[in-house]
Design an enzyme around this catalytic site. Structure first.
Site, short mmCIF file in Angstrom:
data_model
loop_
_atom_site.label_atom_id
_atom_site.label_comp_id
_atom_site.label_asym_id
_atom_site.label_seq_id
_atom_site.Cartn_x
_atom_site.Cartn_y
_atom_site.Cartn_z
N CYS A 51 0.81 -1.23 0.00
CA CYS A 51 0.00 0.00 0.00
C CYS A 51 0.84 1.28 0.00
O CYS A 51 0.41 2.31 -0.52
CB CYS A 51 -0.94 -0.01 1.21
SG CYS A 51 -0.16 -0.51 2.74
N HIS A 93 -2.34 6.79 3.56
CA HIS A 93 -0.92 6.89 3.89
C HIS A 93 -0.36 8.21 3.33
O HIS A 93 -0.56 8.55 2.16
CB HIS A 93 -0.13 5.74 3.27
CG HIS A 93 -0.41 4.39 3.90
ND1 HIS A 93 -1.14 4.23 5.05
CD2 HIS A 93 0.00 3.15 3.51
CE1 HIS A 93 -1.19 2.94 5.36
NE2 HIS A 93 -0.52 2.26 4.44
N1 LIG Z 1 -4.68 -3.22 5.07
C1 LIG Z 1 -4.05 -2.63 4.07
O1 LIG Z 1 -4.03 -1.40 3.94
C2 LIG Z 1 -3.30 -3.48 3.05
C3 LIG Z 1 -2.78 -2.81 1.95
C4 LIG Z 1 -2.09 -3.55 0.98
C5 LIG Z 1 -1.94 -4.91 1.12
N2 LIG Z 1 -2.44 -5.54 2.21
C6 LIG Z 1 -2.29 -6.99 2.28
O2 LIG Z 1 -3.56 -7.56 2.03
C7 LIG Z 1 -3.70 -8.76 2.81
C8 LIG Z 1 -4.91 -8.63 3.71
O3 LIG Z 1 -4.71 -7.54 4.59
P1 LIG Z 1 -5.80 -7.06 5.64
O4 LIG Z 1 -5.28 -5.81 6.19
O5 LIG Z 1 -7.15 -7.08 5.03
O6 LIG Z 1 -5.71 -8.24 6.74
P2 LIG Z 1 -6.77 -8.67 7.85
O7 LIG Z 1 -7.67 -7.52 8.16
O8 LIG Z 1 -6.00 -9.29 8.92
O9 LIG Z 1 -7.66 -9.81 7.11
C9 LIG Z 1 -7.13 -11.08 6.82
C10 LIG Z 1 -8.16 -11.94 6.12
O10 LIG Z 1 -7.59 -13.22 5.85
C11 LIG Z 1 -8.32 -14.25 6.53
N3 LIG Z 1 -7.40 -15.25 7.08
C12 LIG Z 1 -6.50 -15.08 8.10
N4 LIG Z 1 -5.82 -16.24 8.34
C13 LIG Z 1 -6.31 -17.14 7.46
C14 LIG Z 1 -6.04 -18.52 7.21
N5 LIG Z 1 -5.10 -19.18 7.91
N6 LIG Z 1 -6.74 -19.15 6.23
C15 LIG Z 1 -7.67 -18.49 5.52
N7 LIG Z 1 -7.99 -17.19 5.70
C16 LIG Z 1 -7.32 -16.53 6.66
C17 LIG Z 1 -9.09 -13.55 7.64
O11 LIG Z 1 -10.23 -14.31 7.94
P3 LIG Z 1 -10.85 -14.40 9.42
O12 LIG Z 1 -11.67 -13.18 9.65
O13 LIG Z 1 -11.69 -15.63 9.34
O14 LIG Z 1 -9.71 -14.51 10.39
C18 LIG Z 1 -9.41 -12.21 6.95
O15 LIG Z 1 -10.51 -12.39 6.09
C19 LIG Z 1 -2.38 -8.95 3.58
O16 LIG Z 1 -1.52 -9.77 2.85
C20 LIG Z 1 -1.85 -7.52 3.63
O17 LIG Z 1 -0.45 -7.47 3.79
C21 LIG Z 1 -3.13 -4.86 3.18
#
Ligand SMILES: NC(=O)c1ccc[n+]([C@@H]2O[C@H](COP(=O)([O-])OP(=O)(O)OC[C@H]3O[C@@H](n4cnc5c(N)ncnc54)[C@H](OP(=O)(O)O)[C@@H]3O)[C@@H](O)[C@H]2O)c1
Length: 353
Positions: free
Chosen positions: A150, A243
């Site tokens: 991001c 950001h």
């Molecule tokens: N947040 C940002 O601004 C951003 C920006 C760019 C990239 N990213 C990337 O995008 C991805 C998601 O980020 P996020 O911020 O949305 O994370 P998050 O809020 O922690 O969400 C993670 C998601 O993955 C699921 N999950 C977690 N462990 C799992 C497992 N073992 N098997 C299957 N599903 C699983 C969770 O489901 P449950 O609810 O069931 O636990 C939830 O739906 C990451 O790789 C992150 O680095 C994030």
């Protein structure tokens, strides 16, 4: 036109929620499957997404959709959007690609692999040629295309026109990153309120490596990284979304500030040429006010809210080869969900789906 069936992996997280928002009612894509961890599987979406954080309601027709496991047998669709944590994504996304799905991923797991395109459609749509290399190397029926971190996305978009015009020598960036970038449940309120945390694990290396890959040239079926120097300091601040990045740039050719503003304003790429549904008319918005951009005021700027980077405070450094600027981009829209949606639209428009 018949819509393409899509699946969302990681549908309950901060990025997954944005994907629900952006793909619900998308003109080309139709959500047929939503998946998350075992904690959420078998629940109705409204009961699984208990930490819903967007200021809109969960779309009516998805509230009762059952969340499934992140398994190709359960969540397969021709096009898969992944918002999984990186360690999970490595194994899961590979299985979906092997099963024949086109996977467009937010996770860092595959970004830096040599045969995986790391795409910002305005900058390096031609890197999609790596899909052919990837399929040959891995014997996958499908493939994985990734979006950048991001923090990298806004930065790379702003650096691209400046690099083309003035040739970058050195970039130094200091970031002020929103809390939503840490996912759910995220940073504890007690740690971030009234505070700045000067460390985000792995973030600085991602910005450095990914920026040089995205601005690199595809030659003989591989990406030769851009050769400018880049260093980065990442900080978490008490902002919900968006950001902010303070950037110092040293160029090989002399910089004229008005010319720099002009190349930033005029920057456009494949999404604008192809008129993709999520393409903002102006990928970069240049602000002239001395106190802009600001995350609260500018993160939703542009014709497609949240998909443009805003840049301001563009000013000379200490000689004719240096300039400074401040930029803002929305981390969960342009920096995540919107980025993979735009990548998918590019894949569709270029006949990769
Ligand atoms: N947040 C940002 O601004 C951003 C920006 C760019 C990239 N990213 C990337 O995008 C991805 C998601 O980020 P996020 O911020 O949305 O994370 P998050 O809020 O922690 O969400 C993670 C998601 O993955 C699921 N999950 C977690 N462990 C799992 C497992 N073992 N098997 C299957 N599903 C699983 C969770 O489901 P449950 O609810 O069931 O636990 C939830 O739906 C990451 O790789 C992150 O680095 C994030």
């Amino acid at each position: 036109m018949k819509k393409i069936d899509v699946s969302i992996l990681g549908c309950t997280g901060t990025v997954g929620q944005r994907l629900i928002e952006m793909l619900h009612n998308h003109p080309w894509f139709n959500i047929v499957s939503i998946a998350a961890s075992e904690r959420s599987a078998s629940k109705a979406y409204k009961d699984a997404a208990i930490n819903w954080y967007l200021p809109i309601d969960i779309p009516e027709d998805l509230r009762d959709m059952t969340v499934v496991n992140t398994d190709p047998g359960e969540a397969e669709a021709p096009l898969v959007f992944s918002a999984l944590p990186s360690d999970t994504a490595k194994e899961v996304e590979g299985r979906f690609a092997e099963a024949g799905c086109a996977v467009t991923s937010n996770a860092s797991a595959y970004r830096m692999e040599k045969d995986v395109p790391l795409i910002i459609p305005e900058i390096n749509a031609e890197h999609l040629e790596l899909i052919e290399v990837q399929r040959e190397n891995r014997e996958w029926k499908g493939y994985i295309v990734t979006d950048p971190n991001c923090t990298t996305i806004g930065l790379a978009m702003v650096l691209k026109p400046l690099h083309d015009r003035f040739k970058l020598d050195t970039v130094y960036v200091s970031t002020m990153q929103a809390i939503s970038g840490a996912g759910l449940p995220g940073v504890q309120g007690l740690m971030i309120t009234d505070n700045v945390i000067p460390y985000i694990k792995g973030e600085e290396q991602k910005v450095i490596g990914e920026t040089r890959k995205i601005l690199g040239k595809l030659e003989s079926k591989q990406v030769n990284f851009a050769d400018f120097k880049i260093a980065c300091s990442c900080n978490r601040v008490s902002v919900v979304d968006g950001h902010t990045e303070s950037v110092f740039i040293k160029t090989k050719e002399p910089v004229d500030i008005e010319e720099a503003k002009k190349v930033l304003r005029n920057f456009k790429g494949e999404p604008q040429k192809l008129n993709l549904p999520s393409a903002p008319k102006e990928p970069i918005i240049v602000r002239e006010e001395e106190n802009r951009p600001q995350p609260r005021l500018d993160r939703m700027a542009g014709t497609v809210p949240g998909m443009s980077a805003s840049v301001g405070r563009i000013r000379p450094g200490f000689d004719e080869h240096t300039l400074l600027l401040t930029l803002i981009s929305h981390n969960t829209i342009r920096g995540a969900a919107g980025a993979v949606v735009l990548n998918a639209e590019l894949l569709y428009a270029k006949n990769f789906l």
